[in-house]
Design a protein around this motif. Structure first.
Motif, PDB file in Angstrom:
ATOM      1  N   GLN A 430       0.824  -1.212   0.000  1.00 60.44           N
ATOM      2  CA  GLN A 430       0.000   0.000   0.000  1.00 60.44           C
ATOM      3  C   GLN A 430       0.856   1.260   0.000  1.00 60.44           C
ATOM      4  O   GLN A 430       0.477   2.276  -0.582  1.00 60.44           O
ATOM      5  CB  GLN A 430      -0.928  -0.020   1.209  1.00 60.44           C
ATOM      6  CG  GLN A 430      -2.081  -1.005   1.044  1.00 60.44           C
ATOM      7  CD  GLN A 430      -2.912  -1.159   2.297  1.00 60.44           C
ATOM      8  OE1 GLN A 430      -2.438  -0.924   3.394  1.00 60.44           O
ATOM      9  NE2 GLN A 430      -4.157  -1.570   2.137  1.00 60.44           N
ATOM     10  N   LEU A 433       1.795   1.704  -3.526  1.00 51.84           N
ATOM     11  CA  LEU A 433       0.639   2.206  -4.267  1.00 51.84           C
ATOM     12  C   LEU A 433       0.446   3.706  -4.047  1.00 51.84           C
ATOM     13  O   LEU A 433       0.205   4.459  -4.988  1.00 51.84           O
ATOM     14  CB  LEU A 433      -0.621   1.461  -3.824  1.00 51.84           C
ATOM     15  CG  LEU A 433      -0.982   0.189  -4.588  1.00 51.84           C
ATOM     16  CD1 LEU A 433      -2.203  -0.456  -3.962  1.00 51.84           C
ATOM     17  CD2 LEU A 433      -1.255   0.488  -6.049  1.00 51.84           C
ATOM     18  N   VAL A 462      -5.934  -5.510  -2.161  1.00 54.55           N
ATOM     19  CA  VAL A 462      -4.765  -4.709  -2.528  1.00 54.55           C
ATOM     20  C   VAL A 462      -4.347  -4.998  -3.964  1.00 54.55           C
ATOM     21  O   VAL A 462      -3.986  -4.090  -4.729  1.00 54.55           O
ATOM     22  CB  VAL A 462      -3.601  -4.975  -1.556  1.00 54.55           C
ATOM     23  CG1 VAL A 462      -2.351  -4.221  -1.993  1.00 54.55           C
ATOM     24  CG2 VAL A 462      -3.985  -4.555  -0.145  1.00 54.55           C
ATOM     25  N   GLN A 465      -6.495  -3.125  -6.244  1.00 57.55           N
ATOM     26  CA  GLN A 465      -6.104  -1.712  -6.293  1.00 57.55           C
ATOM     27  C   GLN A 465      -4.919  -1.505  -7.229  1.00 57.55           C
ATOM     28  O   GLN A 465      -4.844  -0.486  -7.935  1.00 57.55           O
ATOM     29  CB  GLN A 465      -5.779  -1.217  -4.890  1.00 57.55           C
ATOM     30  CG  GLN A 465      -6.977  -1.136  -3.957  1.00 57.55           C
ATOM     31  CD  GLN A 465      -6.595  -0.816  -2.538  1.00 57.55           C
ATOM     32  OE1 GLN A 465      -5.410  -0.701  -2.204  1.00 57.55           O
ATOM     33  NE2 GLN A 465      -7.576  -0.666  -1.660  1.00 57.55           N
ATOM     34  N   CYS A 466      -3.993  -2.462  -7.237  1.00 57.01           N
ATOM     35  CA  CYS A 466      -2.826  -2.367  -8.132  1.00 57.01           C
ATOM     36  C   CYS A 466      -3.267  -2.406  -9.600  1.00 57.01           C
ATOM     37  O   CYS A 466      -2.816  -1.595 -10.422  1.00 57.01           O
ATOM     38  CB  CYS A 466      -1.850  -3.505  -7.845  1.00 57.01           C
ATOM     39  SG  CYS A 466      -1.047  -3.413  -6.239  1.00 57.01           S
ATOM     40  N   SER A 493     -13.901  -2.353  -2.663  1.00 58.16           N
ATOM     41  CA  SER A 493     -13.441  -3.022  -3.886  1.00 58.16           C
ATOM     42  C   SER A 493     -14.418  -2.801  -5.032  1.00 58.16           C
ATOM     43  O   SER A 493     -14.008  -2.601  -6.183  1.00 58.16           O
ATOM     44  CB  SER A 493     -13.258  -4.518  -3.621  1.00 58.16           C
ATOM     45  OG  SER A 493     -12.286  -4.732  -2.630  1.00 58.16           O
ATOM     46  N   ASP A 496     -13.775   0.560  -6.353  1.00 58.91           N
ATOM     47  CA  ASP A 496     -12.562   0.591  -7.178  1.00 58.91           C
ATOM     48  C   ASP A 496     -12.860   0.109  -8.601  1.00 58.91           C
ATOM     49  O   ASP A 496     -12.399   0.722  -9.586  1.00 58.91           O
ATOM     50  CB  ASP A 496     -11.469  -0.276  -6.550  1.00 58.91           C
ATOM     51  CG  ASP A 496     -10.897   0.335  -5.277  1.00 58.91           C
ATOM     52  OD1 ASP A 496     -10.989   1.567  -5.131  1.00 58.91           O
ATOM     53  OD2 ASP A 496     -10.365  -0.414  -4.447  1.00 58.91           O
TER      54      ASP A 496
END
Length: 1058
Positions: A430, A433, A462, A465-466, A493, A496
């Motif tokens: 994170q 990120l 995570v 998110q990447c 999520s 996102d």
């Protein structure tokens, strides 16, 4: 006397003796029975009051040795040791002591023999012996006390059982609680609780009244083996008899109950203990405080804690940690700090668990300086940090933007082999990120996967998110599917994924995704609800928005959300078939309405061309606090999105309502029309606002920019002058726009005039304005003026940007002041300005033009060391630098490196490659390079052939030049003017007159009045004696006013092509 050193007698090891000074011994030896301090050669002096002599001189020595043993025993057990009181014996008693032949043992020989005899029976099977026969020789020899001693010294429960049965048959036996206590204790030690209960009942039957010792022994036996129900029942009976137990027994009971998490019973026993006045010790307080906390009796826990300190006990680290953790859960940082300070004041060293609790609390409330301070304190006090603490530290560094420190901490954890928890990996990922380094985040997750750490839902979150940050839709969808397999996805999520679809304008996928998460029952939060409603409103999906809002009524987390309540109010007020929630509909159209929700609904109704509801929403918005600003921003948003018709419609309705839109909206519309080259519409809007008494510089700047983008620089300049005449200060932005527009049209004088006027009037300029000024004067060739503008910029305290330094390097490079260009480059580095690839290559290019190849090469290497990866343009510049001096091997190395870095060579690359080979006289290699271009999908140009032609001409290889010239047409190319000049130059230079005349006559229709070619032809005609043709061509040049080059000579080696 060796028996005094036996382990049988000494159950507690003796302290090591201190080393005495060496003693010088005489040759006179004393007898072994005389005291050590006496000298056999000198008699003892007579005493005034001599003591009564003992019957045996050796008895005193035995007594002293026993006293020495007891003294050592006391030292080993500490200051609170209770040692048996020494009883002085009379001479007669000592005689009996010696007759018993104890020889220093605690018991007589017959007692020791009985102990050994009974112990030896453990080697036989149960029932394999008869205790009466085995102990036959000891009948009438053992007193009751001695039988108790034998009973106490046994280790096997069967021997205790059988010997106690034999003991009860002896004449010296009488029922005593002491004997029953000994038996019960041993039964309790080996877990024979049924036998212990039988013995206890037998004791009661024979009329022995139990005391606190046997009751405590029974309770400890129950506690030892986890028989808590029996223990508590027995404890109730003990309370009824009024027996007060010792603190040791209470401690045993409390500890046993706590191990089984029976904290309520611990509290009850503790309160009984306090009521009966039993004084607790340190252990008691420690156990009780822990159970009080577990039972949520927090106030009682702190009262007990204070009582513990008042009685002089220092709480241990576990007690402090328990209370610190309790207060930390309530978020009371001040109380936590007080407790921690008290802990440190009392000299209690905190553990890493305590420190982790404090760090977690400080991190939760974003008190990052305290986190770093506590971590430094841990390092000073040599408290080892565990993975949890390091993970929190990484998160803190990430929040503070200390990216380097976070990476170093993560590497330290790896080096210490502490990486075992997924949370540590997630913390580092994170941080990567947040810093925008998505590839590094992938590396961390890859490392986690390589170590076979199980992927929890948090890892997938995570990882998602990447992929969202990389805008990799396929991988993001796959990760989201994997997350769904672990259970319902979280709202974050889903948000996102929805953001990714919206950002990439995948609206259909966004709609499908919303349907999917609504069908699978994903719990919505406010953020996700806002995002979904934004999609619905933008696409005009009014029905879906109504359905979702009605469904969210049951979501308790949204009922107090102002955004949701506003939506629900609008839908209920104007939709008759909706089930109305009275509590929600009671909202009045006042400041309680959410302006963002009203804006979204406004977009829906605009999309659906529902003008009546649009008008209603406009009224509501204008009645809200800041509503006019929201409307203004909405119009700007519509303009940026290209929805001009909606923006104009909304603007028209505002005018209908008697509201005048803000100038920022007009400026936004003008700017959009300027980008679309719709100048008429932009002028119409500008005309409506230009005569307003409050017309601002924003309006003028947008119109000037629109004129510039539409190619009307004169109108832009005229409008600028009108604004200045009116005394309107357009600011740095307006000045930058007009100067840039004039520069792009090469109207340098007008631009210079504006720049000079701004500098003379000390107009406040920003970095962008100064950069525009310097660039304008650079393109105008006013290098000295550009340099003075930079100096003015620095003297006014305006911080130069990387673009400023890049431009100044170009200024000094063109000014042939390479030292000043290098100075600019170094100054930018010293001031911490992050230099980019362009800055490096700009200076490298000027190094190359100056022939400073070594310096260019060093700077190129330095750029790569700084982590800047060269691109295609950078490789081309460096290849050109080497090609100019003919260092073809370096060119080849760079060419190969360029391909390894996936930078595909272009026409410019091959041009430099050809030049490198021709400069090093490797003509065949240059020709091969031109032919290889087609295999790479790159078509050669005349420029590539011109370099080879020029090289052949320079070397005098005219025939080779003719061959290459003839090959040009085979590549589908038509020779350009430079080709013609180069070939004619060769014929002229080397005196090949006839070939030159033939070549000229073949191209004369394509030269378009080139003075060099026509001048060469005149000289060739004259050299061949063709005066008429020469005069005719010269006359033609005069008519076309083409100057004739008189200095050209046939056969001259100094001919230069202009």
């Amino acid at each position: 006397m060796e028996c005094l050193k036996s382990s049988f007698l000494f159950s507690t090891p003796l302290l090591p003796k201190k080393k005495n000074k060496p003693i010088i011994r005489s040759q006179v030896q004393r007898d072994p029975w005389s005291p050590r301090t006496t000298d056999p050669t000198k008699p003892k002096p007579p005493y005034i009051h001599p003591k009564k002599p003992l019957s045996d001189d050796n008895a005193r020595r035995i007594i002293k040795r026993k006293a020495l043993y007891l003294s050592t025993l006391r030292r080993n057990q500490g200051p609170q040791a209770q040692t048996p009181r020494w009883i002085k014996r009379t001479p007669e008693q000592m005689v009996q002591y010696l007759q018993d032949d104890r020889n220093g043992q605690l018991y007589g020989k017959h007692v020791i023999a009985a102990i050994k005899k009974v112990r030896s029976l453990s080697e036989k099977a149960d029932g394999g012996y008869d205790m009466r026969l085995e102990m036959n020789s000891f009948v009438t020899k053992l007193t009751f006390k001695e039988m108790c001693v034998v009973l106490k010294e046994q280790k096997g429960w069967r021997q205790v059982r059988d010997f106690f049965a034999w003991m009860k048959m002896q004449l010296s036996y009488h029922p005593s609680v002491i004997a029953y206590t000994i038996v019960l204790r041993l039964y309790g030690q080996v877990g024979k609780l049924n036998l212990a209960e039988e013995i206890f009942l037998e004791m009661l039957d024979v009329g022995c009244e139990p005391d606190e010792v046997i009751c405590g022994t029974m309770l400890c036996s129950y506690a030892r083996w986890g028989r808590h129900k029996s223990m508590l029942s027995f404890y109730s009976a003990v309370k009824e008899r009024g027996i007060i137990l010792s603190v040791a027994v209470f401690n045993f009971m409390l500890s046993s109950l706590q191990k089984k998490s029976l904290h309520r019973e611990v509290v009850h026993v503790w309160r009984d203990m306090v009521t009966k006045g039993v004084v607790p010790d340190h252990f008691t307080y420690t156990v009780v405080i822990s159970s009080l906390v577990k039972e949520r009796l927090h106030e009682d826990a702190f009262v007990t804690f204070d009582e513990m300190k008042n009685y002089g006990f220092v709480p241990d680290e576990s007690t402090y940690n328990l209370l610190i953790n309790l207060i930390a859960k309530n978020g009371n940082r001040d109380e936590v700090q007080k407790l921690y300070d008290d802990m440190r004041f009392r000299g209690v060293a905190p553990s890493n668990y305590t420190c982790a609790t404090l760090i977690s609390l400080y991190y939760k409330y974003e008190d990052y300086p305290r986190v770093l301070s506590l971590f430094s304190e841990m390092a000073r006090n040599k408290i080892p940090a565990d993975e949890v603490i390091y993970g929190l530290l990484i998160r803190v560094y990430g929040k503070l933007g200390l990216y380097k420190e976070a990476c170093e901490t993560f590497e330290k954890i790896k080096h210490l082999d502490l990486l075992t928890n997924e949370k540590t990996y997630l913390a580092m990922a994170q941080v990567h990120l947040t810093s925008g380094n998505v590839d590094k985040a992938f590396e961390v997750i890859g490392l986690m996967k390589s170590r076979n750490i199980w992927f929890s839902p948090f890892i997938y979150v995570v990882l998602l998110q990447c992929y969202v940050a990389k805008e990799d839709v396929v991988s993001a969808e796959g990760t989201f599917s994997a997350l769904c397999k672990t259970g319902l996805p979280d709202a974050g999520s889903c948000n996102d994924m929805l953001n990714l679809y919206v950002r990439l304008n995948l609206i259909n996928k966004a709609k499908e995704f919303i349907i999917r998460i609504r069908d699978n029952g994903t719990p919505f939060d406010e953020v996700l609800y806002r995002k979904v409603m934004k999609v619905y409103c933008k696409e005009g999906m009014l029905l879906e928005a109504e359905q979702l809002t009605n469904k969210m009524v049951k979501n308790e987390s949204l009922k107090n959300c102002k955004f949701f309540r506003t939506f629900y109010w609008i839908l209920c007020e104007h939709k008759e078939d909706v089930q109305i929630d009275d509590k929600l509909v009671t909202i009045k159209p006042t400041n309680k309405l959410d302006a963002t929700a009203l804006e979204m609904m406004l977009r829906v109704y605009l999309t659906n061309n529902n003008f009546s509801k649009t008008k209603m929403l406009l009224k509501l918005l204008l009645g809200c606090t800041g509503g006019s600003k929201v409307v203004s921003q909405f119009i700007i948003s519509l303009t940026k999105d290209g929805e001009i018709s909606k923006a104009e419609s909304l603007n028209h309705q505002l005018i209908t309502l008697g509201c005048r839109t803000e100038e920022v909206n007009a400026a936004s519309l003008i700017s959009h029309y300027g980008k679309q080259h719709k100048l008429k519409q932009a002028e119409d809007i500008f005309a409506k606002y230009v005569n307003s008494p409050i017309s601002s510089k924003l309006l003028y700047n947008s119109m000037i920019d629109a004129f510039a983008k539409c190619g009307k620089q004169e109108k832009a300049y005229l409008l600028y002058k009108q604004a200045t005449v009116k005394g309107l200060d357009l600011g740095a932005v307006g000045i930058s726009i007009i100067v840039n527009a004039l520069t792009n049209e090469a109207k340098y004088q007008e631009a210079e005039k504006i720049i000079s006027q701004c500098l003379e009037e000390n107009v406040k300029l920003d970095t962008v304005a100064y950069n525009t000024f310097i660039k304008s004067m650079l393109e105008a060739g006013k290098l000295h003026f550009a340099s003075s503008i930079f100096e003015r910029m620095c003297s006014n305290g305006v911080a130069p940007s990387i673009q400023t330094y890049n431009t100044m390097i170009s200024v000094y490079g063109k000014y042939h002041k390479l030292d000043r260009a290098v100075e600019m480059f170094n100054k930018a580095r010293s001031l911490g300005v992050p230099l980019d690839e362009k800055a490096y290559m700009n200076l490298i290019g000027y190094y190359g033009k100056a022939g400073m190849v070594r310096e260019a090469s060093q700077l190129f290497s330095k750029m790569q060391e700084e982590g800047i990866k060269p691109g295609k343009i950078s490789y081309n510049i460096m290849i050109y630098v080497y090609a100019n001096v003919g260092v073809h091997h370096e060119v080849e190395k760079l060419f190969q490196a360029m391909q390894r870095q996936d930078c595909l060579p272009d026409s410019s690359t091959y041009l430099s490659l050809v030049k490198a080979y021709t400069e090093s006289l490797n003509y065949s290699k240059a020709e091969e390079t031109i032919h290889s271009m087609q295999s790479q999908g790159i078509s050669p140009s005349c420029a590539h052939f011109n370099i080879l032609l020029s090289a052949f001409i320079k070397a005098g290889l005219i025939d080779e030049a003719k061959r290459i010239y003839e090959e040009i047409s085979t590549f589908g190319l038509i020779p350009d003017l430079i080709c013609y000049r180069t070939i004619l130059k060769g014929y002229l230079k080397y005196g090949r007159v006839e070939e030159g005349i033939t070549f000229f006559e073949s191209i004369c229709k394509s030269i378009k009045g080139d003075k060099f070619i026509m001048s060469v032809a005149v000289h060739l005609y004259k050299s061949a004696g063709m005066e008429n043709q020469a005069k005719e061509l010269l006359s033609s040049m005069n008519k076309m006013k083409i100057p004739f080059l008189w200095k050209l000579e046939v056969g001259s080696a100094g001919v230069k092509v202009p």
